[in-house]
Design a protein around this motif. Structure first.
Motif, PDB file in Angstrom:
ATOM      1  N   LEU A 120       0.844  -1.188   0.000  1.00  0.00           N
ATOM      2  CA  LEU A 120       0.000   0.000   0.000  1.00  0.00           C
ATOM      3  C   LEU A 120       0.880   1.238   0.000  1.00  0.00           C
ATOM      4  CD1 LEU A 120      -2.741   1.454   0.256  1.00  0.00           C
ATOM      5  CD2 LEU A 120      -2.474   1.289   2.739  1.00  0.00           C
ATOM      6  N   GLY A 121       0.732   2.060  -1.017  1.00  0.00           N
ATOM      7  CA  GLY A 121       1.500   3.298  -1.086  1.00  0.00           C
ATOM      8  C   GLY A 121       2.940   3.105  -1.491  1.00  0.00           C
ATOM      9  N   GLY A 122       3.272   1.954  -2.068  1.00  0.00           N
ATOM     10  CA  GLY A 122       4.643   1.709  -2.509  1.00  0.00           C
ATOM     11  C   GLY A 122       5.021   2.564  -3.704  1.00  0.00           C
ATOM     12  N   GLY A 123       6.323   2.595  -4.015  1.00  0.00           N
ATOM     13  CA  GLY A 123       6.808   3.453  -5.085  1.00  0.00           C
ATOM     14  C   GLY A 123       7.239   4.790  -4.526  1.00  0.00           C
ATOM     15  N   VAL A 124       7.170   5.838  -5.349  1.00  0.00           N
ATOM     16  CA  VAL A 124       7.582   7.188  -4.949  1.00  0.00           C
ATOM     17  C   VAL A 124       6.408   8.136  -5.156  1.00  0.00           C
ATOM     18  CG1 VAL A 124       9.207   9.076  -5.341  1.00  0.00           C
ATOM     19  CG2 VAL A 124       9.956   6.711  -5.643  1.00  0.00           C
ATOM     20  N   GLY A 125       6.123   8.975  -4.168  1.00  0.00           N
ATOM     21  CA  GLY A 125       5.047   9.941  -4.322  1.00  0.00           C
ATOM     22  C   GLY A 125       4.743  10.670  -3.032  1.00  0.00           C
ATOM     23  N   ARG A 126       3.772  11.573  -3.104  1.00  0.00           N
ATOM     24  CA  ARG A 126       3.336  12.305  -1.918  1.00  0.00           C
ATOM     25  C   ARG A 126       2.540  11.368  -1.006  1.00  0.00           C
ATOM     26  NH1 ARG A 126       2.194  15.920  -6.225  1.00  0.00           N
ATOM     27  NH2 ARG A 126       3.489  17.812  -6.154  1.00  0.00           N
ATOM     28  N   ARG A 127       2.912  11.342   0.242  1.00  0.00           N
ATOM     29  CA  ARG A 127       2.225  10.509   1.221  1.00  0.00           C
ATOM     30  C   ARG A 127       2.084  11.322   2.512  1.00  0.00           C
ATOM     31  NH1 ARG A 127       2.152   8.349  -3.050  1.00  0.00           N
ATOM     32  NH2 ARG A 127       2.904   6.246  -3.596  1.00  0.00           N
ATOM     33  N   GLU A 128       1.014  11.034   3.270  1.00  0.00           N
ATOM     34  CA  GLU A 128       0.736  11.818   4.471  1.00  0.00           C
ATOM     35  C   GLU A 128       0.750  10.999   5.753  1.00  0.00           C
ATOM     36  OE1 GLU A 128      -2.792  14.146   3.999  1.00  0.00           O
ATOM     37  OE2 GLU A 128      -2.034  15.192   2.215  1.00  0.00           O
ATOM     38  N   TRP A 129       0.832   9.700   5.657  1.00  0.00           N
ATOM     39  CA  TRP A 129       0.871   8.874   6.857  1.00  0.00           C
ATOM     40  C   TRP A 129       1.558   7.547   6.546  1.00  0.00           C
ATOM     41  CZ3 TRP A 129      -1.792   4.373   5.866  1.00  0.00           C
ATOM     42  CH2 TRP A 129      -2.829   4.428   4.937  1.00  0.00           C
ATOM     43  N   VAL A 130       2.013   6.884   7.613  1.00  0.00           N
ATOM     44  CA  VAL A 130       2.629   5.556   7.494  1.00  0.00           C
ATOM     45  C   VAL A 130       2.025   4.664   8.575  1.00  0.00           C
ATOM     46  CG1 VAL A 130       4.751   4.201   7.633  1.00  0.00           C
ATOM     47  CG2 VAL A 130       4.783   6.465   6.557  1.00  0.00           C
ATOM     48  N   LEU A 131       1.564   3.499   8.161  1.00  0.00           N
ATOM     49  CA  LEU A 131       0.980   2.516   9.075  1.00  0.00           C
ATOM     50  C   LEU A 131       1.873   1.284   9.113  1.00  0.00           C
ATOM     51  CD1 LEU A 131      -1.652   1.567  10.702  1.00  0.00           C
ATOM     52  CD2 LEU A 131      -2.281   0.426   8.551  1.00  0.00           C
ATOM     53  N   ASN A 132       2.137   0.798  10.319  1.00  0.00           N
ATOM     54  CA  ASN A 132       2.847  -0.468  10.502  1.00  0.00           C
ATOM     55  C   ASN A 132       1.951  -1.353  11.355  1.00  0.00           C
ATOM     56  OD1 ASN A 132       4.759  -2.480  10.510  1.00  0.00           O
ATOM     57  ND2 ASN A 132       6.194  -1.422  11.856  1.00  0.00           N
ATOM     58  N   ALA A 133       1.251  -2.279  10.715  1.00  0.00           N
ATOM     59  CA  ALA A 133       0.212  -3.051  11.384  1.00  0.00           C
ATOM     60  C   ALA A 133       0.646  -4.488  11.606  1.00  0.00           C
ATOM     61  CB  ALA A 133      -1.076  -3.022  10.564  1.00  0.00           C
ATOM     62  N   GLN A 134       0.421  -4.976  12.830  1.00  0.00           N
ATOM     63  CA  GLN A 134       0.665  -6.379  13.126  1.00  0.00           C
ATOM     64  C   GLN A 134      -0.476  -7.216  12.556  1.00  0.00           C
ATOM     65  OE1 GLN A 134       0.659  -7.323  17.291  1.00  0.00           O
ATOM     66  NE2 GLN A 134       1.388  -9.424  16.988  1.00  0.00           N
ATOM     67  N   VAL A 135      -0.110  -8.327  11.927  1.00  0.00           N
ATOM     68  CA  VAL A 135      -1.098  -9.285  11.428  1.00  0.00           C
ATOM     69  C   VAL A 135      -0.776 -10.654  12.009  1.00  0.00           C
ATOM     70  CG1 VAL A 135      -1.537  -7.997   9.296  1.00  0.00           C
ATOM     71  CG2 VAL A 135       0.255  -9.757   9.334  1.00  0.00           C
ATOM     72  N   ALA A 136      -1.715 -11.564  11.886  1.00  0.00           N
ATOM     73  CA  ALA A 136      -1.538 -12.888  12.457  1.00  0.00           C
ATOM     74  C   ALA A 136      -0.458 -13.665  11.712  1.00  0.00           C
ATOM     75  CB  ALA A 136      -2.860 -13.659  12.413  1.00  0.00           C
ATOM     76  N   ALA A 137       0.218 -14.544  12.441  1.00  0.00           N
ATOM     77  CA  ALA A 137       1.157 -15.461  11.809  1.00  0.00           C
ATOM     78  C   ALA A 137       0.404 -16.303  10.786  1.00  0.00           C
ATOM     79  CB  ALA A 137       1.796 -16.359  12.869  1.00  0.00           C
ATOM     80  N   GLY A 138       1.027 -16.518   9.637  1.00  0.00           N
ATOM     81  CA  GLY A 138       0.358 -17.269   8.591  1.00  0.00           C
ATOM     82  C   GLY A 138      -0.671 -16.446   7.843  1.00  0.00           C
ATOM     83  N   TYR A 139      -0.512 -15.121   7.833  1.00  0.00           N
ATOM     84  CA  TYR A 139      -1.439 -14.221   7.138  1.00  0.00           C
ATOM     85  C   TYR A 139      -1.641 -14.690   5.700  1.00  0.00           C
ATOM     86  CZ  TYR A 139      -3.321  -9.761   5.386  1.00  0.00           C
ATOM     87  OH  TYR A 139      -4.105  -8.770   4.809  1.00  0.00           O
ATOM     88  N   SER A 140      -2.899 -14.858   5.308  1.00  0.00           N
ATOM     89  CA  SER A 140      -3.165 -15.411   3.975  1.00  0.00           C
ATOM     90  C   SER A 140      -4.288 -14.686   3.251  1.00  0.00           C
ATOM     91  CB  SER A 140      -3.515 -16.904   4.094  1.00  0.00           C
ATOM     92  OG  SER A 140      -4.662 -17.092   4.917  1.00  0.00           O
ATOM     93  N   ARG A 141      -4.645 -13.491   3.707  1.00  0.00           N
ATOM     94  CA  ARG A 141      -5.684 -12.740   3.010  1.00  0.00           C
ATOM     95  C   ARG A 141      -5.224 -12.397   1.596  1.00  0.00           C
ATOM     96  NH1 ARG A 141      -9.057  -8.564   6.717  1.00  0.00           N
ATOM     97  NH2 ARG A 141      -9.512  -7.834   4.603  1.00  0.00           N
ATOM     98  N   MET A 142      -6.165 -12.382   0.675  1.00  0.00           N
ATOM     99  CA  MET A 142      -5.852 -12.089  -0.721  1.00  0.00           C
ATOM    100  C   MET A 142      -6.059 -10.620  -1.055  1.00  0.00           C
ATOM    101  SD  MET A 142      -4.788 -14.969  -1.630  1.00  0.00           S
ATOM    102  CE  MET A 142      -4.579 -14.657  -3.385  1.00  0.00           C
ATOM    103  N   ASP A 143      -6.408  -9.813  -0.054  1.00  0.00           N
ATOM    104  CA  ASP A 143      -6.647  -8.384  -0.280  1.00  0.00           C
ATOM    105  C   ASP A 143      -5.810  -7.529   0.667  1.00  0.00           C
ATOM    106  OD1 ASP A 143      -7.944  -9.122   2.040  1.00  0.00           O
ATOM    107  OD2 ASP A 143      -9.689  -7.822   1.679  1.00  0.00           O
ATOM    108  N   PRO A 144      -4.484  -7.733   0.731  1.00  0.00           N
ATOM    109  CA  PRO A 144      -3.683  -6.999   1.716  1.00  0.00           C
ATOM    110  C   PRO A 144      -3.701  -5.487   1.515  1.00  0.00           C
ATOM    111  CG  PRO A 144      -2.267  -8.123   0.143  1.00  0.00           C
ATOM    112  CD  PRO A 144      -3.653  -8.646  -0.085  1.00  0.00           C
ATOM    113  N   VAL A 145      -3.768  -5.024   0.270  1.00  0.00           N
ATOM    114  CA  VAL A 145      -3.796  -3.581   0.023  1.00  0.00           C
ATOM    115  C   VAL A 145      -5.070  -2.979   0.609  1.00  0.00           C
ATOM    116  CG1 VAL A 145      -3.878  -1.793  -1.749  1.00  0.00           C
ATOM    117  CG2 VAL A 145      -2.339  -3.741  -2.018  1.00  0.00           C
ATOM    118  N   GLU A 146      -6.212  -3.604   0.308  1.00  0.00           N
ATOM    119  CA  GLU A 146      -7.479  -3.112   0.838  1.00  0.00           C
ATOM    120  C   GLU A 146      -7.511  -3.215   2.364  1.00  0.00           C
ATOM    121  OE1 GLU A 146      -7.090  -5.208  -1.598  1.00  0.00           O
ATOM    122  OE2 GLU A 146      -7.925  -4.196  -3.369  1.00  0.00           O
TER     123      GLU A 146
END
Length: 252
Positions: A38-64
């Motif tokens: 989410l928000g990768g690459g280069v550009g204007r950004r206003e916040w940064v999130l570092n979120a813990q997820v469960a071990a074995g995370y397997s969701r197919m919609d990580p960006v959303e």
């Protein structure tokens, strides 16, 4: 605000787990480079999130998923199985670095084809009880059945400097961050270059004269390198202390 803002720490419950998230609200006037989904690459950004997820995370919609956890608008979202409230921070000459360190599955970048990473756990047994973890503020990953859970690890690094960088200097800064991270891991006694899921974000000011260089012997690159090295070294040593904690229970 010209430097790294103080992060907010919040908790949510997902799949029966209590998971933390760190949020830095930079506001307007920042440009970032990141390897995050989410928000990768280069550009204007206003916040940064570092979120813990469960071990074995397997969701197919990580960006959303990361976007839904953020405050809205343009930002960067990183994820980790590490306990985010155990982050380590360092500063050097105006360059600031924050690292969340999890080393459950350390890797060499150039590994032989077909050779599993050291520490990679076997596939867990089927069934909901074998896959569920009880996660708390200071202890994560103990199975409800009393055994040990598979523990992926990730090193996420956020860097902020109060000056502008050219695009090429931003790319060079990412290289500098990675080199300093690896140096710290080796000095901490971990024979690896990191983990296969590490993420980086470097935030610089949008306005002002742009620095042309971001390498470890440039003015700001050297400061970034020292700040990242300190943060990752402290984080890796803290992770080892928790891994070797009372009773020999592996902790993130």
């Amino acid at each position: 605000m010209t430097g790294l803002p103080r992060p907010s720490l919040t908790y949510r419950t997902e799949d029966g787990l209590r998971l933390g998230a760190l949020l830095w609200r930079f506001g307007p006037g920042w440009r970032m480079i990141s390897s995050a989904m989410l928000g990768g690459g280069v550009g204007r950004r206003e916040w940064v999130l570092n979120a813990q997820v469960a071990a074995g995370y397997s969701r197919m919609d990580p960006v959303e998923h990361m976007d839904a956890l953020g405050p809205g608008g343009p930002g960067v979202g990183m994820m980790t199985a590490a306990v985010v409230e155990r982050y380590a921070a360092a500063e050097d000459g105006g360059a600031e670095a924050v690292a969340t360190v999890g080393l459950g599955v350390p890797t060499w970048a150039a590994a032989p084809e077909g050779v599993p990473d050291p520490g990679l756990p076997a596939a867990p047994e089927s069934g909901p009880e074998s896959a569920r973890e009880t996660v708390g503020a200071g202890d994560a990953g103990v199975l409800e059945t009393g055994g040990r859970a598979p523990r992926p690890g990730t090193i996420n690094i956020l860097v902020a400097v109060p000056v502008a960088f050219s695009d090429s200097a931003l790319v060079n800064a990412v290289v500098t961050v990675t080199e300093a991270k690896t140096q710290a891991l080796l000095e901490a006694g971990f024979p690896c270059t990191g983990t296969a899921s590490d993420a980086v974000c470097v935030a610089v000011r949008e306005d002002g004269p742009a620095e042309a260089f971001g390498g470890p012997r440039s003015v700001w690159g050297a400061r970034i390198a020292r700040a990242v090295h300190r943060a990752v070294l402290d984080g890796a040593r803290d992770w080892r202390t928790r891994r070797d904690g009372p009773g020999g229970v592996l902790q993130w």
